[in-house]
Design an enzyme around this catalytic site. Structure first.
Site, PDB file in Angstrom:
ATOM      1  N   ASP A 169       0.787  -1.145  -0.124  1.00  0.00           N
ATOM      2  CA  ASP A 169      -0.123  -0.041  -0.084  1.00  0.00           C
ATOM      3  C   ASP A 169       0.765   1.249   0.015  1.00  0.00           C
ATOM      4  O   ASP A 169       1.926   1.294   0.460  1.00  0.00           O
ATOM      5  CB  ASP A 169      -0.811   0.114   1.286  1.00  0.00           C
ATOM      6  CG  ASP A 169      -0.258   0.752   2.476  1.00  0.00           C
ATOM      7  OD1 ASP A 169       0.618  -0.277   3.063  1.00  0.00           O
ATOM      8  OD2 ASP A 169      -0.171   1.786   2.748  1.00  0.00           O
ATOM      9  N   HIS A 180      -5.637   7.500 -13.870  1.00  0.00           N
ATOM     10  CA  HIS A 180      -4.649   7.018 -14.118  1.00  0.00           C
ATOM     11  C   HIS A 180      -3.545   6.439 -13.256  1.00  0.00           C
ATOM     12  O   HIS A 180      -3.127   5.308 -13.665  1.00  0.00           O
ATOM     13  CB  HIS A 180      -3.842   8.154 -15.133  1.00  0.00           C
ATOM     14  CG  HIS A 180      -2.441   7.676 -15.703  1.00  0.00           C
ATOM     15  ND1 HIS A 180      -2.530   6.836 -16.591  1.00  0.00           N
ATOM     16  CD2 HIS A 180      -1.261   7.806 -15.226  1.00  0.00           C
ATOM     17  CE1 HIS A 180      -1.248   6.425 -16.920  1.00  0.00           C
ATOM     18  NE2 HIS A 180      -0.614   7.003 -16.131  1.00  0.00           N
TER      19      HIS A 180
END
Lengths: 423, 405
Positions: free
Chosen positions: B272, B340
């Site tokens: 993460d 994106h």
């Protein structure tokens, strides 16, 4: 651009459609055009807008928010619509960002001030028309001085009519001689504050010089945009507009950008105005209000509705219901008032995104209801419902500012936010 | 009575025959997770500027939430009434929550740690509060994340001396308190955290102790905090050697592309990092060669998408030129670049997984590094880390010139 009127009734509005020249796509009027900032619908990417509607939108581009990208567009192989993610849209170019309050003053000879993100820019007719030739919108407005409101002096009003006439003489000439602009429709500006006399002068000029060249009319100068548009004196406005519309022929579309409230829009529609924008939906969303006014004539319950829901209200903290029961927008289908209240408190960007989705959905459905009512000859019923929301008093639709701003700062480092709350 | 399916099952589907990389399938209460996986960070119950539907569109299978933030707002009472975070935020897929301890130590300057827990001054009224292991688990049980983290005793990675050892031992003691306090073991899986800073012995001791406990996966913590990359990869490599193969391994707070590739090679399954979404807000887009700062004037007239090969909704519709003009000034640019960047991270993980499944991962690593460090030298630590798992990067031209000179 072609404008076709399908139905007309003097006291109850008219139905019609705009036809985009190349695609022959139709856009029904009364039309709600999507206002944009920097070419994008505020807060929404194209992908997210597609969750709001599958319909091809009409987009209102505002020069003050796109001026800095005009040079780049010359190198782009496609329309401005395609450049900003909407290749198939109907494009309208106006000068001012109808979402924001515009500072008064700065009107020098031969130029109008444009308040862009780079600061104040001076727009001359030449520069403006060069830009229009680059952008090639389906519809564009003529250059005008619209810096008036209810408080404007007689002198300022006369000045803005005169200056607009000068600008438009030059615009007409350029429009007539330009090959590129043959495909673009020109909307002549009608200015003159709240003076019927001045408005008539402006109309006289538009008719004399623009009878053949102008394809429609745009009315400005009743307010300075932003929240000021939803605070206009509607009586005065309707009086002046009634006069103006009587002076103009029916065959051309009329446009009024700005965050007019729903009841004011309805009055204007019944007079014969055809095109509005979504800045009211934006102003509500950016001030953390969800539109909740009821426009469903068929609802049986007599409960009164509020024009909007204050998302900042602490009573929503544990309200796990949607913004509006039965609303079919993505926000209401998937999220709760409590979640929106949380996003408000944490200043999360998703908050205004979800509000914008709901508010646009609400306004778009409101406009389809308007079209239906005109077709069924019951616009007056809708006007009554909107004004009173089944209560005994007229409802206040004006939007009060909420100054909490979604910070662009790094929110992952949460201490900045915590400090804010300490204050 | 039928035995309930455990809330986490993990299966190694393919192992790289050269490196320690593996592809797996983790099944949680809110769906499957293909590993190796990158988990975008949705700190306060939202991933900045993105709709849950958009994340599903990107095939994101698991999000991270921060216990500390969620405990303050909306607060556990509200989350309890909402029926947990999944319901509250309208996210039907998996969630992992941290323990809240790291945020306290990093965000609140006055936090003090003792055996009982983390003492801190409330940022709201300056009253003294304490986050204990029991309290952290109680909050996480309410949030209802599919994977929860134990409260650990966090020390700065570069700390040396007895404090590191104390923190490591305390982390183990706190794990036992967390396990005892955990009230929803049928729905949520508690991951312990290997601590021990950069000390190999302490890491070993810690890992051995954790392995004795009944848990369904492990995290490697205390890295990415200012240590040298040289020490970073060695510690990761050591931990993956120590941890059992049949359970998922999560490396906390790591998310730069090159680090992800190296650490997958070292045997990590879960990652993460706030970086992809944070950098998006500053106008930066991730590409294989690094990142493009779209604010830069050179993109003004660049009519290509961010990445020709990317299939995200931003690359399908928008040019670098347009993004340049709206980056950081229109809030929609934050959504466009976040889409994106998350798409980039997820695609990178997917291509690694596919390479592992085809047993072509070493080749993938070489190709990736060649592109990522195009025209530059691949950092020594990456070469060494990869050598440790039997991948020799080809020497590039720059090196050759240096050698000749």
């Amino acid at each position: 651009m072609k404008f076709v009127i399908e139905k007309i009734s003097k006291s109850s509005g008219r139905l019609g459609y705009l036809v985009q020249t190349e695609t022959e796509k139709r856009f029904r009027t009364p039309l709600l055009v999507q206002t944009t900032k920097g070419g994008s619908i505020p807060y929404l990417s194209r992908e997210v807008f597609d969750y709001v509607t599958e319909e091809v939108p009409a987009l209102q581009f505002t020069l003050s928010t796109i001026d800095h990208m005009v040079e780049s567009l010359k190198l782009f192989n496609g329309t401005f619509g395609a450049y900003v993610g909407y290749p198939e849209c109907l494009s309208l170019l106006i000068i001012r960002d109808s979402c924001e309050l515009i500072p008064s003053g700065h009107n020098d000879k031969d130029i109008i001030p444009l308040f862009t993100r780079r600061g104040k820019e001076h727009i001359t007719v030449k520069r403006y028309m060069d830009t229009v030739e680059t952008l090639k919108p389906d519809i564009y407005q003529g250059l005008c001085d619209a810096d008036t409101n209810l408080e404007s002096s007689k002198k300022r009003i006369i000045k803005c009519v005169d200056r607009t006439a000068q600008f438009m003489d030059a615009c007409y000439e350029r429009h007539q001689n330009s090959k590129v602009l043959k495909k673009c429709a020109l909307f002549a500006p009608i200015v003159g504050g709240y003076s019927t006399h001045a408005r008539c002068e402006s109309i006289k000029h538009a008719k004399a010089k623009g009878e053949k060249l102008a394809n429609g009319y745009i009315f400005e100068g009743f307010h300075n945009y932003g929240l000021s548009a939803c605070q206009v004196d509607s009586e005065q406005l309707i009086k002046v507009m009634t006069h103006c519309l009587n002076e103009l022929s029916d065959d051309k579309p009329k446009m009024m950008p700005g965050a007019y409230t729903p009841p004011v829009m309805l009055e204007l529609i019944s007079l014969g105005v055809d095109i509005f924008d979504t800045s009211y939906a934006y102003c509500a969303a950016s001030n953390f209000k969800a539109l909740t006014f009821n426009f469903n004539l068929k609802t049986v319950e007599n409960a009164t509705s509020q024009p909007f829901l204050e998302i900042s209200n602490e009573s929503l903290k544990e309200d796990f219901t949607p913004l509006i029961r039965d609303c079919s927008c993505l926000t209401c289908r998937k999220h709760t008032r409590a979640y929106l209240n949380h996003l408000y408190k944490t200043k999360e960007l998703l908050g205004p995104i979800l509000l914008m989705i709901h508010n646009l959905h609400h306004m778009m459905h409101f406009f389809s209801t308007i079209c239906k009512c005109i077709a069924d000859d019951n616009l007056p019923d809708l006007i009554k419902l909107i004004k009173f929301q089944r209560g005994s008093l007229a409802v206040d639709y004006s939007i009060k500012p909420n100054t909490k701003i979604i910070s662009k700062n790094d929110q992952d480092k949460n201490y900045t936010i915590l400090n804010d709350d300490q204050k | 009575m039928t035995t309930k399916v455990p809330p986490l099952t993990y299966k190694v589907i393919a192992e790289c025959s050269v490196t320690k990389a593996r592809a797996g399938l983790m099944t949680l209460r809110h769906g499957e997770v293909n590993t190796p996986v990158f988990m975008p960070v949705g700190t306060q119950g939202t991933l900045k500027g993105l709709l849950p539907d958009q994340l599903i569109e990107l095939n994101c299978q698991i999000l991270l939430g921060n216990t500390y933030h969620l405990g303050i707002r909306p607060g556990i009472e509200t989350l309890q009434k909402a029926g947990g975070l999944h319901n509250f935020m309208g996210w039907p897929r998996n969630i992992l929550t941290d323990s809240g301890g790291f945020q306290m130590v990093s965000l609140l300057k006055l936090a003090e740690i003792d055996e009982n827990g983390v003492n801190f001054c409330s940022p709201f009224d300056n009253s003294e509060c304490m986050l204990t292991p029991e309290h952290s688990i109680q909050i996480q049980n309410t949030i209802g994340a599919d994977i929860m983290m134990q409260l650990d005793d966090v020390v700065k990675t570069t700390t040396v001396g007895p404090r590191v050892e104390e923190a490591m031992h305390r982390t183990i003691r706190w794990l036992d308190r967390c396990i005892t306090a955990h009230a929803r073991d049928d729905d949520q899986s508690l991951f312990p955290i290997v601590q021990g800073a950069l000390d190999a012995n302490l890491r070993k001791q810690c890992a051995y102790a954790l392995i004795q406990r009944k848990v369904r996966g492990y995290a490697v913590g205390g890295l990415s905090g200012g240590e040298s990359k040289h020490e970073f990869w060695r510690t990761v490599n050591l931990c993956t050697d120590l941890l059992p193969k049949e359970k998922p391994r999560y490396l906390m707070g790591v998310g730069f592309a090159a680090d992800l590739v190296v650490c997958v090679a070292l045997g990590i399954d879960m990652f993460d990092c706030v970086f992809p979404t944070r950098t998006a807000r500053f106008g930066c887009a991730l590409v294989n060669t690094g990142q493009l700062n779209l604010k830069n004037k050179k993109y003004e007239d660049d009519m290509r998408p961010i990445d020709e090969e990317c299939e995200c909704s931003t690359c399908r519709r928008y040019t670098r030129s347009y993004l340049h003009h709206i980056a950081t000034s229109q809030s929609v640019s934050c959504s466009l670049l976040s889409i994106h960047n998350v798409a980039y991270q997820l695609r990178l993980m997917r291509s690694m997984r596919e390479a592992i499944l085809r047993d072509q991962f070493p080749q993938f690593v070489c190709d990736f590094m060649a592109k990522h460090f195009e025209g530059e030298t691949v950092p020594l630590w990456i070469r060494e880390a990869l050598q440790a798992v039997n991948v020799e990067l080809p020497h590039d031209e720059n090196d050759a010139t240096v050698n000749v000179a």
